[in-house]
Design an enzyme around this catalytic site. Structure first.
Site, PDB file in Angstrom:
ATOM      1  N   SER A 192       1.046  -1.366  -0.034  1.00 22.92           N
ATOM      2  CA  SER A 192      -0.123  -0.194  -0.176  1.00 22.92           C
ATOM      3  C   SER A 192       0.921   1.435   0.482  1.00 22.92           C
ATOM      4  CB  SER A 192      -1.111  -0.464   0.981  1.00 22.92           C
ATOM      5  OG  SER A 192      -1.439   0.826   1.510  1.00 22.92           O
ATOM      6  N   TYR A 243      -2.140  -0.862   9.676  1.00 23.42           N
ATOM      7  CA  TYR A 243      -1.995  -1.360   8.395  1.00 23.42           C
ATOM      8  C   TYR A 243      -0.493  -0.953   7.374  1.00 23.42           C
ATOM      9  CZ  TYR A 243      -3.855  -1.869   3.834  1.00 23.42           C
ATOM     10  OH  TYR A 243      -3.898  -1.999   2.122  1.00 23.42           O
TER      11      TYR A 243
HETATM   12  P1  NAP Z   1     -10.941  -6.554   0.349  1.00 18.25           P
HETATM   13  O1  NAP Z   1     -12.053  -5.531  -0.813  1.00 18.25           O
HETATM   14  O2  NAP Z   1     -11.517  -6.236   2.087  1.00 18.25           O
HETATM   15  O3  NAP Z   1     -10.461  -7.948   0.242  1.00 18.25           O
HETATM   16  C1  NAP Z   1      -9.618  -8.453   1.174  1.00 18.25           C
HETATM   17  C2  NAP Z   1      -9.720 -10.206   0.590  1.00 18.25           C
HETATM   18  O4  NAP Z   1      -8.895 -11.255   1.739  1.00 18.25           O
HETATM   19  C3  NAP Z   1     -11.316 -10.956   0.759  1.00 18.25           C
HETATM   20  O5  NAP Z   1     -11.237 -11.862  -0.273  1.00 18.25           O
HETATM   21  C4  NAP Z   1     -10.900 -11.346   2.011  1.00 18.25           C
HETATM   22  O6  NAP Z   1     -11.417 -12.817   2.863  1.00 18.25           O
HETATM   23  C5  NAP Z   1      -9.250 -12.096   2.292  1.00 18.25           C
HETATM   24  N1  NAP Z   1      -8.928 -12.304   3.597  1.00 18.25           N
HETATM   25  C6  NAP Z   1      -8.799 -11.120   4.627  1.00 18.25           C
HETATM   26  N2  NAP Z   1      -8.287 -12.001   5.098  1.00 18.25           N
HETATM   27  C7  NAP Z   1      -8.352 -13.749   5.234  1.00 18.25           C
HETATM   28  C8  NAP Z   1      -7.672 -15.119   5.180  1.00 18.25           C
HETATM   29  N3  NAP Z   1      -6.537 -15.057   6.780  1.00 18.25           N
HETATM   30  N4  NAP Z   1      -7.358 -16.229   4.360  1.00 18.25           N
HETATM   31  C9  NAP Z   1      -8.231 -15.691   3.460  1.00 18.25           C
HETATM   32  N5  NAP Z   1      -8.762 -14.796   2.819  1.00 18.25           N
HETATM   33  C10 NAP Z   1      -8.252 -13.592   3.296  1.00 18.25           C
HETATM   34  O7  NAP Z   1     -10.058  -5.632  -0.030  1.00 18.25           O
HETATM   35  P2  NAP Z   1      -9.115  -5.079  -1.642  1.00 18.25           P
HETATM   36  O8  NAP Z   1      -9.703  -3.811  -1.297  1.00 18.25           O
HETATM   37  O9  NAP Z   1      -9.580  -6.256  -2.869  1.00 18.25           O
HETATM   38  O10 NAP Z   1      -7.465  -5.836  -1.492  1.00 18.25           O
HETATM   39  C11 NAP Z   1      -6.821  -6.320  -1.411  1.00 18.25           C
HETATM   40  C12 NAP Z   1      -5.299  -6.342  -0.946  1.00 18.25           C
HETATM   41  O11 NAP Z   1      -4.940  -4.802  -1.508  1.00 18.25           O
HETATM   42  C13 NAP Z   1      -5.505  -6.161   0.245  1.00 18.25           C
HETATM   43  O12 NAP Z   1      -3.591  -6.869   0.622  1.00 18.25           O
HETATM   44  C14 NAP Z   1      -5.049  -4.737   0.708  1.00 18.25           C
HETATM   45  O13 NAP Z   1      -4.682  -4.707   1.356  1.00 18.25           O
HETATM   46  C15 NAP Z   1      -4.096  -3.993  -1.096  1.00 18.25           C
HETATM   47  N6  NAP Z   1      -4.711  -2.955  -1.138  1.00 18.25           N
HETATM   48  C16 NAP Z   1      -6.267  -2.137  -1.671  1.00 18.25           C
HETATM   49  C17 NAP Z   1      -6.516  -0.943  -1.929  1.00 18.25           C
HETATM   50  C18 NAP Z   1      -7.413   0.026  -2.172  1.00 18.25           C
HETATM   51  O14 NAP Z   1      -7.849   0.576  -1.786  1.00 18.25           O
HETATM   52  N7  NAP Z   1      -9.065  -1.660  -2.007  1.00 18.25           N
HETATM   53  C19 NAP Z   1      -5.586   0.001  -1.981  1.00 18.25           C
HETATM   54  C20 NAP Z   1      -3.749  -0.807  -1.404  1.00 18.25           C
HETATM   55  C21 NAP Z   1      -3.715  -1.529  -1.025  1.00 18.25           C
HETATM   56  P3  NAP Z   1     -12.670 -13.072   3.078  1.00 18.25           P
HETATM   57  O15 NAP Z   1     -14.130 -12.764   1.780  1.00 18.25           O
HETATM   58  O16 NAP Z   1     -13.547 -13.486   3.312  1.00 18.25           O
HETATM   59  O17 NAP Z   1     -13.004 -12.031   4.370  1.00 18.25           O
END
Ligand code: NAP
Length: 233
Positions: A141, A156
Site C-alpha cells: 500500500s 495496516y
Molecule cells: P477486500 O475487498 O477487503 O478483500 C480482502 C480479501 O482478503 C477478501 O477476499 C478476504 O476474504 C481476504 N482475506 C482476509 N483475510 C483472509 C484470510 N485469513 N485468509 C484468506 N483470505 C483472507 O480488499 P481489497 O481492496 O480487495 O484489497 C486486496 C489487497 O489489496 C489487500 O492486501 C489490501 O491491503 C490491498 N490494497 C487495497 C487497496 C484499496 O484501495 N482497495 C489499496 C492498497 C492496497 P473474506 O471475504 O473471507 O473476508
C-alpha cells in the site's frame, strides 16, 4: 513454454477476484483461493461462466495446514507453481488514531498480513525452484511508505511495511533463480476495503499486480511499484 499456473489469495471478492479474471484471461491456469468455501466456489464459477480456466481451492492464509495441503495438491495434480499473488489482507483499524487502538490489534494484523504471507512464500518457493521460474506479487500500500506516514491506520502501516521488508529480503535470497518478488500498491480501489469513494476500478487496480505476475525473465525484483511505476520504498 508450458502453461503457467497461478495462486491468488483472497480471490472471492475485490481485487483478488479481478486479478484472477485478468490472469486467467491471459491463458494462465488460475487457482482462486478463499477462506469461505461457499464464496470461493461461487466466485470461481462466475469466472468459469466467462469462459475462463479458474479452479477453486480453500485457503485461510492463517491456517498452515491448509497452506501445506494446497501446495501438495498443486505439486501432485499440476506439477508446478509459477505465480503467487499475496492479495488477501485485512485493515483492522481503518482511520482510527494510533493511540486509540489495543496493542494486540497490531499482532492480529501481523499474523495475517505478514506471518501468513511469509508462510505462503516459504511454501511456494521450493516448488518454483524445481523449474527455475517464479513470480511473487505482494499487495502492499501507498501508506506503507515512510513519506506517507500520518497518525491513523497504524496496524495496516506496520503490516504492509513489514511485507515490504519480506519482499526485499526474499527477493535477494532467490536472486539467481529466476524468481522475481515485488510489492505493489494497486492505488485507491473501489472494493469493500477501499470504499465507494475510491478513485480506481478493480480492473484498473489489478493491472499492476498482473503485470508484475507476468514479468519477463530478467525483470525487476525486490522493488516497490505504484501500479506499473517503480517508486522508492
Ligand atoms: P477486500 O475487498 O477487503 O478483500 C480482502 C480479501 O482478503 C477478501 O477476499 C478476504 O476474504 C481476504 N482475506 C482476509 N483475510 C483472509 C484470510 N485469513 N485468509 C484468506 N483470505 C483472507 O480488499 P481489497 O481492496 O480487495 O484489497 C486486496 C489487497 O489489496 C489487500 O492486501 C489490501 O491491503 C490491498 N490494497 C487495497 C487497496 C484499496 O484501495 N482497495 C489499496 C492498497 C492496497 P473474506 O471475504 O473471507 O473476508
Amino acid at each position: 513454454m508450458e502453461r503457467r499456473t497461478a495462486i491468488v489469495t483472497g480471490g472471492n471478492r475485490g481485487l483478488g477476484f479481478e486479478i484472477c479474471r485478468q490472469l486467467a484471461g491471459q491463458g494462465i491456469q488460475t487457482i482462486l483461493t478463499a477462506r469461505n468455501p461457499h464464496q470461493g466456489r461461487e466466485a470461481a464459477e462466475r469466472l468459469q461462466g466467462e469462459g475462463l480456466d479458474v479452479l477453486f481451492h480453500p485457503l485461510d492464509i492463517t491456517d498452515s495446514q491448509q497452506i501445506q495441503e494446497l501446495m501438495a495438491h498443486l505439486s501432485s495434480r499440476l506439477g508446478r507453481l509459477d505465480i503467487l499473488i499475496n492479495n488477501a489482507g485485512i485493515y483492522l483499524d481503518r482511520h482510527r488514531p494510533a493511540l486509540s487502538i489495543a496493542p494486540d490489534l497490531i499482532a492480529r494484523a501481523i499474523q495475517t498480513d505478514v506471518c501468513s504471507t511469509f508462510a505462503l512464500c516459504q511454501a511456494a518457493i521450493p516448488i518454483m525452484r524445481t523449474h527455475q521460474y517464479g513470480r511473487i506479487v505482494n499487495l502492499s500500500s501507498r501508506t506503507s511508505r515512510m513519506e506517507q506516514m500520518n497518525n491513523a491506520g497504524l496496524t495496516y502501516k506496520i503490516s504492509k511495511a513489514a511485507l515490504n521488508v519480506i519482499t526485499v529480503v526474499l527477493s535477494r535470497e532467490v536472486a539467481t533463480e529466476n524468481i522475481l518478488i515485488n510489492a505493489v500498491n494497486p492505488g485507491w480501489v473501489k472494493t469493500d476495503m477501499g470504499g465507494k469513494d475510491a478513485t480506481r476500478s478493480p480492473k484498473e487496480g489489478a493491472e499492476g499486480p498482473v503485470w508484475l505476475a507476468t514479468l519477463p525473465d530478467g525483470g525487476p525484483t525486490g522493488c516497490f511499484f505504484n501500479g506499473r511505476d517503480r517508486q522508492s520504498w
